[in-house]
Design a protein around this motif. Sequence first.
Motif, PDB file in Angstrom:
ATOM      1  N   MET A   1      -5.097 -11.469  -5.191  1.00  0.00           N
ATOM      2  CA  MET A   1      -5.734 -10.181  -4.904  1.00  0.00           C
ATOM      3  C   MET A   1      -5.328  -9.740  -3.504  1.00  0.00           C
ATOM      4  N   ARG A   2      -4.917  -8.523  -3.412  1.00  0.00           N
ATOM      5  CA  ARG A   2      -4.589  -7.972  -2.100  1.00  0.00           C
ATOM      6  C   ARG A   2      -5.877  -7.709  -1.323  1.00  0.00           C
ATOM      7  N   LYS A   3      -5.881  -8.071  -0.062  1.00  0.00           N
ATOM      8  CA  LYS A   3      -7.083  -7.845   0.753  1.00  0.00           C
ATOM      9  C   LYS A   3      -7.195  -6.369   1.130  1.00  0.00           C
ATOM     10  N   ASN A   4      -8.409  -5.926   1.471  1.00  0.00           N
ATOM     11  CA  ASN A   4      -8.621  -4.549   1.898  1.00  0.00           C
ATOM     12  C   ASN A   4      -7.806  -4.240   3.146  1.00  0.00           C
ATOM     13  N   GLY A 468       5.034 -13.014   1.315  1.00  0.00           N
ATOM     14  CA  GLY A 468       5.100 -13.450  -0.073  1.00  0.00           C
ATOM     15  C   GLY A 468       5.024 -12.332  -1.080  1.00  0.00           C
ATOM     16  N   GLU A 469       4.625 -11.131  -0.662  1.00  0.00           N
ATOM     17  CA  GLU A 469       4.558 -10.000  -1.596  1.00  0.00           C
ATOM     18  C   GLU A 469       5.947  -9.408  -1.795  1.00  0.00           C
ATOM     19  N   PRO A 470       6.286  -8.975  -3.015  1.00  0.00           N
ATOM     20  CA  PRO A 470       7.554  -8.268  -3.208  1.00  0.00           C
ATOM     21  C   PRO A 470       7.506  -6.913  -2.517  1.00  0.00           C
ATOM     22  N   ILE A 473       8.103  -0.126  -3.232  1.00  0.00           N
ATOM     23  CA  ILE A 473       7.339   1.039  -2.784  1.00  0.00           C
ATOM     24  C   ILE A 473       6.955   1.978  -3.928  1.00  0.00           C
ATOM     25  N   VAL A 474       6.941   1.496  -5.163  1.00  0.00           N
ATOM     26  CA  VAL A 474       6.561   2.370  -6.268  1.00  0.00           C
ATOM     27  C   VAL A 474       5.047   2.482  -6.429  1.00  0.00           C
ATOM     28  N   GLU A 475       4.287   1.591  -5.802  1.00  0.00           N
ATOM     29  CA  GLU A 475       2.840   1.629  -5.927  1.00  0.00           C
ATOM     30  C   GLU A 475       2.203   2.265  -4.691  1.00  0.00           C
ATOM     31  N   SER A 476       0.943   2.701  -4.868  1.00  0.00           N
ATOM     32  CA  SER A 476       0.227   3.351  -3.772  1.00  0.00           C
ATOM     33  C   SER A 476      -0.460   2.371  -2.843  1.00  0.00           C
ATOM     34  N   LEU A 477      -0.836   1.198  -3.343  1.00  0.00           N
ATOM     35  CA  LEU A 477      -1.644   0.279  -2.561  1.00  0.00           C
ATOM     36  C   LEU A 477      -1.027  -0.128  -1.224  1.00  0.00           C
ATOM     37  N   PRO A 478       0.289  -0.370  -1.133  1.00  0.00           N
ATOM     38  CA  PRO A 478       0.843  -0.783   0.166  1.00  0.00           C
ATOM     39  C   PRO A 478       0.881   0.326   1.214  1.00  0.00           C
ATOM     40  N   ILE A 479       0.638   1.596   0.835  1.00  0.00           N
ATOM     41  CA  ILE A 479       0.704   2.687   1.808  1.00  0.00           C
ATOM     42  C   ILE A 479      -0.479   2.570   2.763  1.00  0.00           C
ATOM     43  N   GLY A 497       4.238 -12.031   9.880  1.00  0.00           N
ATOM     44  CA  GLY A 497       4.947 -12.226   8.628  1.00  0.00           C
ATOM     45  C   GLY A 497       4.962 -11.027   7.705  1.00  0.00           C
ATOM     46  N   SER A 498       4.268  -9.973   8.090  1.00  0.00           N
ATOM     47  CA  SER A 498       4.236  -8.774   7.238  1.00  0.00           C
ATOM     48  C   SER A 498       5.534  -7.986   7.357  1.00  0.00           C
ATOM     49  N   THR A 499       5.931  -7.394   6.250  1.00  0.00           N
ATOM     50  CA  THR A 499       7.082  -6.488   6.228  1.00  0.00           C
ATOM     51  C   THR A 499       6.551  -5.049   6.150  1.00  0.00           C
ATOM     52  N   PHE A 500       7.076  -4.197   7.015  1.00  0.00           N
ATOM     53  CA  PHE A 500       6.688  -2.785   7.025  1.00  0.00           C
ATOM     54  C   PHE A 500       7.878  -1.944   6.568  1.00  0.00           C
ATOM     55  N   VAL A 501       7.587  -0.959   5.746  1.00  0.00           N
ATOM     56  CA  VAL A 501       8.609  -0.020   5.266  1.00  0.00           C
ATOM     57  C   VAL A 501       8.168   1.382   5.687  1.00  0.00           C
ATOM     58  N   VAL A 502       9.116   2.158   6.195  1.00  0.00           N
ATOM     59  CA  VAL A 502       8.835   3.542   6.577  1.00  0.00           C
ATOM     60  C   VAL A 502       9.844   4.442   5.883  1.00  0.00           C
ATOM     61  N   THR A 503       9.335   5.486   5.250  1.00  0.00           N
ATOM     62  CA  THR A 503      10.190   6.499   4.625  1.00  0.00           C
ATOM     63  C   THR A 503       9.838   7.860   5.215  1.00  0.00           C
ATOM     64  N   ALA A 504      10.769   8.794   5.080  1.00  0.00           N
ATOM     65  CA  ALA A 504      10.544  10.163   5.542  1.00  0.00           C
ATOM     66  C   ALA A 504      10.278  11.068   4.339  1.00  0.00           C
ATOM     67  N   LEU A 505       9.394  12.036   4.535  1.00  0.00           N
ATOM     68  CA  LEU A 505       9.125  13.068   3.526  1.00  0.00           C
ATOM     69  C   LEU A 505       9.611  14.407   4.043  1.00  0.00           C
TER      70      LEU A 505
END
Length: 520
Positions: A1-4, A468-470, A473-479, A497-505
């Motif tokens: 389960m992903r934490k809040n 450990g998470e794949p 970016i297709v899901e909303s939860l990691p945003i 250990g966290s990976t951050f992804v940034v995209t532009a809109l």
Amino acid sequence: MRKNRNFLILSALMIAGSITLGCAQNRSVPGSDRQSKEYRVPPGMNPKREFRGAWLHVIGQTQWQSKSPAEQKKYIEDQFQKLQDAGCNAVIFQVRPTADAMYKSKLEPWTCWLTGKRGKAPSIDWDPMEYAIEEAHKRGMEFHAWLNPYRVTSNAKEILPADHAANKEPQRFVKFNGQTFFDPAYQENRDFICEVVKDIVTRYDVDAIHIDDYFYPYPANGKKFEADDASYWQFGQGMERRQWRRHNVDLLIEQLNNTIKDTKPWVRFGVSPFGIWRNKSSDPRGSNSSGLQNYDDLYADVLLWAKNGWVDYLAPQLYWTLDMKAAPSRHLADWWNRNAHGVDVYIGQDVQRTMNTPDPGNHDKNELDTKVNISRRLENVQGNVWWHGYWVTGNYKGVADSLAMKYQNTIAIPPAYGDASLRPKPVTGLRFEKDGESVVLKWDKVRHSHVEDETDVVKYVVYQFYPGEPVDIVESLPIIAVTPQNGVRVEAEDIEGSTFVVTALDRMNRESQPAKITHK
């Protein structure tokens, strides 16, 4: 389960290397991407792409005129923040209720709903629409400027200035049920309405122009509108009158769309029609309903506008209960979905009626769950608009809590528009910087040319993936944030250990290729 997640959204511009941050709410339910219209959202999952709007009307809202300009600014901030806290990503804000202006205009007078008297300017030099746009955008929310095209007065007691066009050229106007309206038959009126819209689109950074359901006047006191004899005999050219009226409205919608797109092609044009196009008893293509009809009573051929590409989205006002006999909203939602002609549909939901009505079929004390789930399983329905926003910000019967904790508890990006092969430039220079005891994820702002373009980057989306998470970016939860700024503060206890992804809109909500960085 992903934490809040406690995600942080920038609320002020980066100035001299410092960052001011604001907090948003927890999100905890996984979601899915809806860029493909083939996708259906499973029950209990919140989509990554979804329009979550709210109407904030000015007409009839005396709280605006009872406040000082400083209090009005605070009120805008408060309302927008509460909508964002409830998970909304768009504000549909009324800026022209009765041929007047909730903004600085050389074409029309200040609205009486702001200052108490039509034409009376605020006591200080400020522009409510400009301020509201800034407040929406700094929260990563869209701003849709809402206009009523034809209405000039709201009641019979209202007195127009002597130099008003309705007094100087009365033939261009009609009166019905104590109100004054622009006569849709006059090209001069269509030109003026489009001039007002062009002025707004040119001078303000709006994301969309939005008009509501008032075309030819609604029937009143058991009578239909019949006050256009003079213009019909002048311009009708032998057309059947009802067909002629629809043609007059068609001309405005087409001209409005052309005006908007010729000025700024990325500004969308949305219409919020009455919830019934036609009843099946009037037309085999119609819905299983028995109420007032857009086509026959308001002379609005909404499906033609969608078919011809004159509108970018429709937000039909399905303000009824799920199984109301004359207008069952569950069946009407399906009808609009099937008759959208490829145009996005956002369902207009009545908050009060939804929260007041039990849903025995779902063993629920209100209809919110069923209505949201219906909107998410229909192919062309890409979101909801809450009527009215003040019921959301006032948490009527816990609606804001329900939205924030369940139905809108992950961040959603509004649907993308335009050519899907075009994408904004990706983010570069992704890095971590210390700011006192905090860590700030920063990146280089994507630069624009001197000429505005639809691919200009206006916002950034920030995702966080725990060890450990794949990284997907297709899901909303990691945003964790949608922001116009080039930095966001991240939580120190969650970062290792966290990976951050940034995209532009870009201006059309199209997303760039991702850039990623892992904190070691």
